[in-house]
Scaffold this active site. Structure first.
Site, PDB file in Angstrom:
ATOM      1  N   SER A   1      -9.669  -6.430   3.429  1.00  0.00           N
ATOM      2  CA  SER A   1     -10.672  -6.942   4.648  1.00  0.00           C
ATOM      3  C   SER A   1     -10.540  -8.090   3.896  1.00  0.00           C
ATOM      4  O   SER A   1     -11.117  -9.361   4.437  1.00  0.00           O
ATOM      5  CB  SER A   1     -11.600  -6.936   4.301  1.00  0.00           C
TER       6      SER A   1
ATOM      7  N   SER B   1      -9.321  -3.995  -0.576  1.00  0.00           N
ATOM      8  CA  SER B   1      -9.904  -5.552  -0.345  1.00  0.00           C
ATOM      9  C   SER B   1      -9.078  -6.374  -0.864  1.00  0.00           C
ATOM     10  O   SER B   1      -9.016  -7.491  -0.322  1.00  0.00           O
ATOM     11  CB  SER B   1     -11.261  -5.187   0.445  1.00  0.00           C
TER      12      SER B   1
ATOM     13  N   LYS C   1     -15.362 -15.550   0.172  1.00  0.00           N
ATOM     14  CA  LYS C   1     -15.357 -14.914   1.971  1.00  0.00           C
ATOM     15  C   LYS C   1     -15.835 -14.100   2.521  1.00  0.00           C
ATOM     16  O   LYS C   1     -17.009 -14.641   2.258  1.00  0.00           O
ATOM     17  CB  LYS C   1     -14.623 -13.679   1.109  1.00  0.00           C
TER      18      LYS C   1
END
Lengths: 457, 457
Positions: B164, B188, B78
């Site tokens: 996210s 997330s 990420k």
């Protein structure tokens, strides 16, 4: 003008604002001080004279109207706080030639205060990248061991300056820089501040962003700063937006103030120097009209050292896993022990320590709210002889874990005339009130406490 | 061999160990998948085919005896997790051309597991720098907003993949990579895992180092990972040394297992899809012999959403101060609101929220310890149409703040045949036990839950 290095940040800012000096003149004065003293004090992990002068000249080009509140002020940055333009080696050989390249959040904020143009891009955008940082100050390995770097105490080069913020404490005391950033997980700021005879503020936990600071413990690590005056601490507190929950009154008077003193459960670790300092400090506060109360914390605080150790080493195990796996041969034996969990702390004990200390924070806040501040030892005694050990954090660790703000106030001395400070402690998010108290208390302690600082005369 | 990209990490590791495939062959298969799908799914913030192939060829040179447990395994990272060799842009234009250059602690650990030679420097030291990471996956801005990146849900490109950790969830679901790292502050990881029909583990808070991860909240942010099988989650849990306080028994049987289900105080936010998934999940567990109990948390948990909001925004204010000051014009309006404290959360309220949630953690641990696991919703319903919003974290935020491990288990579907998962929750530091439960529950849900994954066939 050759003595500009002796000035506080507030005094320099005033001269710069009135165009009485240039940033370059100021920088040259600091550089000459560093050059004269570095062979003895060794406070810097990185210091690039050309970089400092280059930045100073750029700062001089910024018109007064566009200058930020820290314009031209030099700040030492502890070498576990990342800077994009200077290497961050963290007291470890692992990062010697492979330093992270980014700016820590507080560094971004400070850069910005050096030439501030928020939301108003202009031809001076380039100057936003300037930082009023003069170099990186030494630290113990990853700010996590007690084994000292080569840095010496400026008041006696045979003694430790404390740690882990060794260079920040020593450089500020030695007039090489008026302000320096440090970090504290146990006593890594208050201890060196006391050993070197300067002020320090360890603010409320998480009141300043820790983005871009090397981690030891998520629940303990706190960024703070060193200065030779409380006004200078306030300059940084302003820029970093450290605020109280409710603004405290503009003025604070010692006369009538309610001051508690707390010898703590480990008072038997206090040597003659600290015993005398606390006694003299209380005597002075009383003479100046403060109302003193002895504070003995409830029994549930008694096992704090045990809980704190479990919390710290529980977090350390997670923290040092990656270095242990990838670079274990370059890691201090103490940190290998942390990664290998030499203390045999179970995850259950770690979690229980988190929960237990969490219950004590609001309890201490409630107790501290009864007083204007709590006076307590900063260190067991004056800085010990030798550079190998940076000394004990025993008197600091509890306040760090309680997340409360702590200020070191110098003014006393030990049997070898080395400085000894005392800590003022208040409840969480009363940092600005604490600085007000520290200012008034500091005047009294510095004038009547008995320690004479020979470096500033 | 052209379908290597469909394999799980465990399957690939087995083929590599038996010399049936090379890392380069595997990398080429993944690259072809990425190339075929990237225009639609857009899961990558950075993907450098040449870098991947170069690293793959180097990994192929390492003799079997010196290979680490993740040798040659591709991992998506990420884009709020720092990597030295790939830019980290954090979904923000601020870091577009100015990315931090360092490796996050978990990345160091994973690199090391790709070609491990601990404490034994050799000619392969160079290879220690390799990382089994294939690229950086998309994120919402600073992993802190709900405004989606361009990434689409691989099961329906008109729908959000969640956030996210948008790219990590989508890339793993879309067979572009078998494993991906994510972070969770509210929901997330669990949300995108559920929306995309994959497994995810959000481990116990601070069981994995957060060094080198962009901060939103010190007390909430947690690193975790996505996979298409529980075995693959276990591979990463092994390398990152996620361990239980007490090792749980080797085997776990659904028959006789004590499973609680918790609809939570916000059950009225659950749509038809999640209502049906929970009902069907409970029915299946019951049919397989589990003992089910409805869990209603005590009233003191009722105001959790309020406390959690105060905690999150209290921390966010500190976090975003530096970007707000230095780059406010490039910041999402939501984050400007956080920095400006639009919610008018006082520091006292923030501290009270910290303290209050801290008291609830051991209480929930005690409740959860009565069961093998607690089954609870992952999302309100299947992934909504549109890419603008990444959806709601309402069902995830409490577990994150309680610091307990959570696994998303896919298997169900909504009214548009989009995947819906359910969360399994246990007490702190029982992550490995959780994975054992998730493995058995996952077999049942995937075979009988009703969702058919068309991407893997």
């Amino acid at each position: 003008m050759q003595d500009l290095y002796k000035l506080t940040a507030a005094e320099v800012a005033s001269l710069l604002r009135s165009n009485n000096i240039t940033v370059e003149e100021y920088a040259r004065s600091l550089i000459s001080r560093v050059k004269a003293r570095d062979a003895t004090v060794k406070a810097w992990a990185y210091f690039d004279e050309d970089l400092v002068l280059d930045e100073a000249r750029k700062l001089d080009q910024v018109p007064q109207a566009r200058r930020g509140p820290l314009h031209g002020i030099a700040i030492g940055v502890k070498d576990v706080i990342y800077t994009k333009d200077m290497p961050t080696q963290m007291g470890s050989t692992i990062y010697k030639d492979d330093a992270p390249k980014l700016d820590a959040a507080p560094v971004i904020t400070l850069r910005n205060a050096g030439a501030l143009i928020f939301g108003n891009p202009s031809s001076f955008t380039m100057l936003l990248k300037l930082i009023p940082a003069i170099g990186k100050t030494t630290t113990t390995e990853f700010a996590s061991t007690t084994e000292g770097p080569a840095t010496t105490n400026p008041h006696d080069s045979g003694r430790t300056p404390g740690g882990s913020s060794s260079g920040s404490g020593a450089a500020v005391a030695d007039l090489q820089v008026p302000l320096a950033l440090g970090t504290q997980t146990g006593g890594s700021m208050i201890r060196p501040a006391s050993f070197n005879g300067v002020y320090a503020l360890k603010p409320t936990w998480n009141s300043v962003s820790r983005e871009g600071l090397k981690v030891y413990s998520l629940l303990l690590d706190t960024l703070g700063f060193f200065a030779r005056s409380v006004e200078d601490l306030e300059m940084l507190a302003d820029v970093l937006e450290i605020k109280d929950d409710e603004p405290s009154p503009e003025t604070f008077n010692i006369k009538g103030a309610k001051i508690a003193f707390c010898k703590t459960e480990i008072w038997d670790q206090a040597g003659r120097g600290t015993q005398d300092a606390l006694a003299r400090g209380l005597e002075l506060l009383s003479l100046h009209g403060a109302k003193l109360t002895e504070l003995t914390l409830p029994p549930e605080f008694d096992d704090f050292p045990k809980s704190n150790k479990r919390l710290l080493f529980g977090e350390g195990r997670t923290t040092f896993l990656s270095e242990y796996n990838a670079n274990g041969d370059k890691l201090d034996p103490f940190l290998i022990g942390v990664a290998e969990n030499d203390e045999k702390i179970t995850r259950k004990q770690y979690v229980e320590a988190i929960d237990r200390i969490a219950t004590l924070r609001p309890k201490f806040d409630a107790i501290a709210s009864e007083y204007d501040a709590v006076l307590t030892p900063s260190i067991p005694d004056e800085a010990p002889v030798g550079l190998k050990s940076t000394g004990s954090a025993a008197f600091n660790a509890m306040w760090t874990a309680l997340h409360v703000p702590v200020a070191n106030v110098p003014g006393f001395k030990g049997s070898n005339d080395m400085p000894i400070g005392l800590s003022l402690v208040v409840s969480r998010y009363h940092d600005r009130h604490l600085l007000q108290v520290a200012k008034e208390v500091g005047k009294i302690f510095s004038e009547e406490g008995g320690w004479k600082n020979t470096l500033v005369t």
